[in-house]
Every structure is written in structure tokens, then in C-alpha cells.
Design a protein around this motif. Structure first.
Motif, PDB file in Angstrom:
ATOM      1  N   SER A  47       3.842  15.031 -12.978  1.00 44.12           N
ATOM      2  CA  SER A  47       2.901  15.836 -13.758  1.00 44.12           C
ATOM      3  C   SER A  47       3.039  17.309 -13.410  1.00 44.12           C
ATOM      4  O   SER A  47       3.041  18.181 -14.289  1.00 44.12           O
ATOM      5  N   ARG A  79       0.830  -1.201   0.000  1.00 42.20           N
ATOM      6  CA  ARG A  79       0.000   0.000   0.000  1.00 42.20           C
ATOM      7  C   ARG A  79       0.862   1.247   0.000  1.00 42.20           C
ATOM      8  O   ARG A  79       0.595   2.221  -0.714  1.00 42.20           O
ATOM      9  N   ASP A  81      11.405   4.223  -0.840  1.00 42.46           N
ATOM     10  CA  ASP A  81      10.999   3.050  -1.616  1.00 42.46           C
ATOM     11  C   ASP A  81      12.105   1.989  -1.607  1.00 42.46           C
ATOM     12  O   ASP A  81      11.836   0.805  -1.482  1.00 42.46           O
ATOM     13  N   SER A 128       2.352   1.630  -3.521  1.00 43.92           N
ATOM     14  CA  SER A 128       1.364   2.108  -4.492  1.00 43.92           C
ATOM     15  C   SER A 128       1.043   3.573  -4.252  1.00 43.92           C
ATOM     16  O   SER A 128       0.898   4.358  -5.188  1.00 43.92           O
ATOM     17  N   GLY A 129       0.960   3.984  -2.950  1.00 42.64           N
ATOM     18  CA  GLY A 129       0.704   5.395  -2.650  1.00 42.64           C
ATOM     19  C   GLY A 129       1.862   6.265  -3.114  1.00 42.64           C
ATOM     20  O   GLY A 129       1.665   7.363  -3.627  1.00 42.64           O
ATOM     21  N   LYS A 130       3.118   5.789  -2.927  1.00 41.80           N
ATOM     22  CA  LYS A 130       4.272   6.566  -3.365  1.00 41.80           C
ATOM     23  C   LYS A 130       4.292   6.697  -4.882  1.00 41.80           C
ATOM     24  O   LYS A 130       4.658   7.744  -5.415  1.00 41.80           O
ATOM     25  N   ASP A 131       3.898   5.604  -5.581  1.00 49.29           N
ATOM     26  CA  ASP A 131       3.846   5.694  -7.050  1.00 49.29           C
ATOM     27  C   ASP A 131       2.862   6.767  -7.491  1.00 49.29           C
ATOM     28  O   ASP A 131       3.140   7.540  -8.424  1.00 49.29           O
ATOM     29  N   GLU A 132       1.700   6.837  -6.835  1.00 46.07           N
ATOM     30  CA  GLU A 132       0.719   7.861  -7.193  1.00 46.07           C
ATOM     31  C   GLU A 132       1.281   9.255  -6.921  1.00 46.07           C
ATOM     32  O   GLU A 132       1.139  10.179  -7.729  1.00 46.07           O
ATOM     33  N   VAL A 133       1.953   9.426  -5.750  1.00 47.53           N
ATOM     34  CA  VAL A 133       2.535  10.744  -5.428  1.00 47.53           C
ATOM     35  C   VAL A 133       3.617  11.106  -6.441  1.00 47.53           C
ATOM     36  O   VAL A 133       3.697  12.251  -6.909  1.00 47.53           O
ATOM     37  N   ASN A 165       3.874  10.059  -9.572  1.00 46.37           N
ATOM     38  CA  ASN A 165       3.226  10.404 -10.843  1.00 46.37           C
ATOM     39  C   ASN A 165       2.644  11.813 -10.795  1.00 46.37           C
ATOM     40  O   ASN A 165       2.766  12.595 -11.753  1.00 46.37           O
ATOM     41  N   ARG A 166       2.009  12.141  -9.652  1.00 47.07           N
ATOM     42  CA  ARG A 166       1.437  13.488  -9.512  1.00 47.07           C
ATOM     43  C   ARG A 166       2.527  14.542  -9.511  1.00 47.07           C
ATOM     44  O   ARG A 166       2.407  15.604 -10.120  1.00 47.07           O
ATOM     45  N   SER A 194      11.280  10.196  -1.611  1.00 46.73           N
ATOM     46  CA  SER A 194      10.375   9.084  -1.887  1.00 46.73           C
ATOM     47  C   SER A 194      11.126   7.892  -2.463  1.00 46.73           C
ATOM     48  O   SER A 194      10.858   6.747  -2.102  1.00 46.73           O
TER      49      SER A 194
END
Length: 343
Positions: A60, A46, A167, A49-54, A56-57, A163
């Protein structure tokens, strides 16, 4: 003979409690390690996956800020070009004003026209100075915005590096837990194999040491002739007697195995490669092997063995012990196998 049986009972009483206690403690420890590993892996997955979303954001946002920075730089360059043009025009106007003033002072030309021209040039010069001042203000504002964007990009890059470092630490923890789990599973397999061997040793003592009842690998094997008539799946008198002994052994063992161990006794039916006629009760060897395994399971249930501890399976002639068509080989392949395993 009575004295021999009493001695065997005494040896069983002295041997099994300590073994069962050690096995129970080991299995509890393994279950605890498995639970900790599953929970840790779930939490770490979890987090990752949360770090991947951060990440990616943040990537961006960096792309958007980079585009804005490029636009701002382009706007700054345009304003600088405009300012340079204005300064050039201002220099030209000042030169023209100076020339006219010199003409006015020397008396050349019309003084009125010169005064009017000087006024026009002065007005244009003031307008150009105001435009230049506004351009300088816009350039200063753009410089401030560029500095703020650079600060944001630096902060985002720092967050990305932190991050990534976190990871890597998570991956290291997962690898360590996996290594510890593998060690625990290897120890568990060794203990289970030793427990199965001891169990089969007790069965051999109870069922007697006969040539048509033997241990092959991790299975206890009965030749079909011991239990069933030729081509049949109903236990004969001798087969029921052997299965009664087996039921007694299983019930005695079930009282000693801790309740948290989810064990089952799998009963596998096997036939030889001789095809059936298809006109009898069973059309093929699949049905015959399955019926024989089911017959054994039902008899054990009738003698008190819990149904949830038994499994029946039929393999037909497709899992032979040895290859060949001699009578001895065919007899070896016609068998019932008992395997103690986990659910």
C-alpha cells in the motif's frame, strides 16, 4: 491344570513389564513431538500472518509513493515547461532591448520613448528572471523529493525481498516438521497395533479358545448367543460368566497401562438383518443393538471397570460381517464387538 495356570502367570509377569515400559517411552516421545510440532506450527502461522500484514502495508505504501512520484514528475514537467516559456520570453525581451538600444544609439526615433521602452523592458526582464529563479528553486526541490521517494521505494523493496526469503524458510521448516510428524505417527500406529494384538491374545487365553469368541481384524467378537437370549438384551448366566472373565482381564490390564495413555474399550452391538415385530420390548434392531451394548457396559462397570474407560454403541443390522440370509451368516452378524482404541 493349576500347574498350567501358574506357568501362564509366570509368562505374563516376564513379558509385560518390558513391553509396557517400551510403549510408555515411545508414547511420551510421540506426545513430545506432537507438542513441539503444534507449538512450532502456531508460532510460524503467527509469523506468516504478521508478515502478510506487513507485506500488504508495504505494498500500500509503495502504491501511495508511486502515485506521489507520478504527481511530482507531472509538476516538475509543468515547471520545466514554464521555465522554457520564461526563457523564451527572456530571450525575446533581450532581443527587443538590444534592438531599441541600437535604435537609440543611431538616433532613430524618439530618444524619450526609447528610454521609456527600455525601462519597461528592463523591468519585465528582471521580473522574468525572478520568476525563472523561483522555478529553478522549485525544480531543485522536486528533484530532492524524487530522490527521497526513490530511496524509500528501494528500502521497501529490500524489506519485501527479506520478508519473502524469511517466509520461504518458514515454509521449509513447516514441511520438515510435517514429515517428522508423519514418521512419528506411523511408528505410533505400528506400536498400537502390536499392543492391541497382545491384548487380544491375553483375552483369548483368559476367555478360552471357543469358536463363538474370535478376533476379527482389530476387534474381539462375541456371538450374541454366547451372551443373550434370542431377542433379548439382558445377559444370561453364561453371558455374565464370560463378562466376569472379561472384567478381570480389563482390570488386570488397566493396572499395567500407564496413566498417561488415554485408552477406552468400545463395546459395539450388532444384529442380523431380520426385522423385529415392533410389538415387543424393542421396536427395531437399532434399539436392540444399543441395549445389548449398554447391558455389557453396565455389567463391566458393576464388576469394577472404570466407566470412563468404556463406550457403548449400537449399529443395528447395518454393519454385517458377511452378506446373505442363511442361518450361519445371520448368526455371524449377531455379535458384540470389543475394540481397544484411544479416546
Amino acid at each position: 491344570m493349576a500347574l498350567g495356570r501358574n506357568r501362564r502367570k509366570e509368562r505374563a509377569v516376564d513379558y509385560w513389564p518390558g513391553f509396557v515400559d517400551a510403549l510408555s517411552t515411545l508414547l511420551l516421545a510421540i506426545m513430545f513431538l506432537l507438542t513441539v510440532f503444534v507449538l512450532a506450527q502456531f508460532i510460524l502461522s503467527r509469523e506468516i500472518s504478521g508478515k502478510d500484514e506487513v507485506m500488504n502495508r508495504l505494498n500500500s505504501q509503495i502504491a501511495e509513493l508511486t502515485q506521489l512520484l507520478a504527481l511530482e514528475k507531472g509538476g516538475k514537467q509543468d515547471l520545466e515547461d514554464t521555465l522554457a516559456q520564461l526563457q523564451s520570453s527572456l530571450s525575446t525581451s533581450e532581443s527587443e532591448r538590444s534592438r531599441l538600444q541600437m535604435l537609440l544609439e543611431s538616433g532613430a526615433g524618439s530618444a524619450g520613448e526609447a528610454a521609456v521602452r527600455v525601462g519597461e523592458l528592463t523591468s519585465e526582464l528582471n521580473n522574468e528572471r525572478q520568476v525563472s529563479a523561483r522555478a529553478m528553486s522549485q525544480i531543485e526541490l522536486l528533484n530532492q523529493q524524487i530522490a527521497a521517494l526513490r530511496a524509500q521505494i528501494a528500502a521497501i523493496e529490500g524489506a519485501l525481498q527479506a520478508s519473502e526469503a524469511k517466509d520461504e524458510a518458514s515454509q521449509t521448516r513447516i514441511a520438515d516438521l510435517g514429515r517428522r510428524l508423519n514418521v512419528a505417527l506411523a511408528q505410533r500406529v505400528q506400536e498400537l497395533n502390536r499392543y492391541r494384538s497382545d491384548f487380544f491374545g491375553r483375552l483369548r487365553e483368559i476367555l478360552s479358545d471357543r469358536e463363538n469368541i474370535r478376533i476379527v481384524g482389530d476387534r474381539f467378537v462375541f456371538q450374541s448367543e454366547v451372551l443373550f437370549p434370542v431377542g433379548g438384551a439382558d445377559l444370561d448366566d453364561a453371558g455374565r460368566a464370560e463378562m466376569d472373565k472379561l472384567a478381570s482381564a480389563i482390570l488386570e490390564l488397566a493396572r499395567e497401562i500407564p496413566s498417561e495413555i488415554n485408552w477406552v474399550l468400545r463395546v459395539d452391538g450388532h444384529t442380523d438383518a431380520s426385522p423385529l415385530s415392533g410389538t415387543g420390548r424393542y421396536r427395531d434392531n437399532w434399539e436392540l443393538s444399543s441395549a445389548r451394548a449398554t447391558s455389557v457396559v453396565k455389567h463391566l462397570i458393576g464388576r469394577g471397570v472404570p466407566a470412563n474407560r468404556l463406550v457403548a454403541a449400537g449399529f443395528g443390522e447395518y454393519q454385517p460381517i458377511t452378506e446373505g440370509n442363511t442361518p450361519d451368516i445371520l448368526a455371524q452378524n449377531r455379535r458384540i464387538e470389543l475394540k481397544l482404541t484411544e479416546r
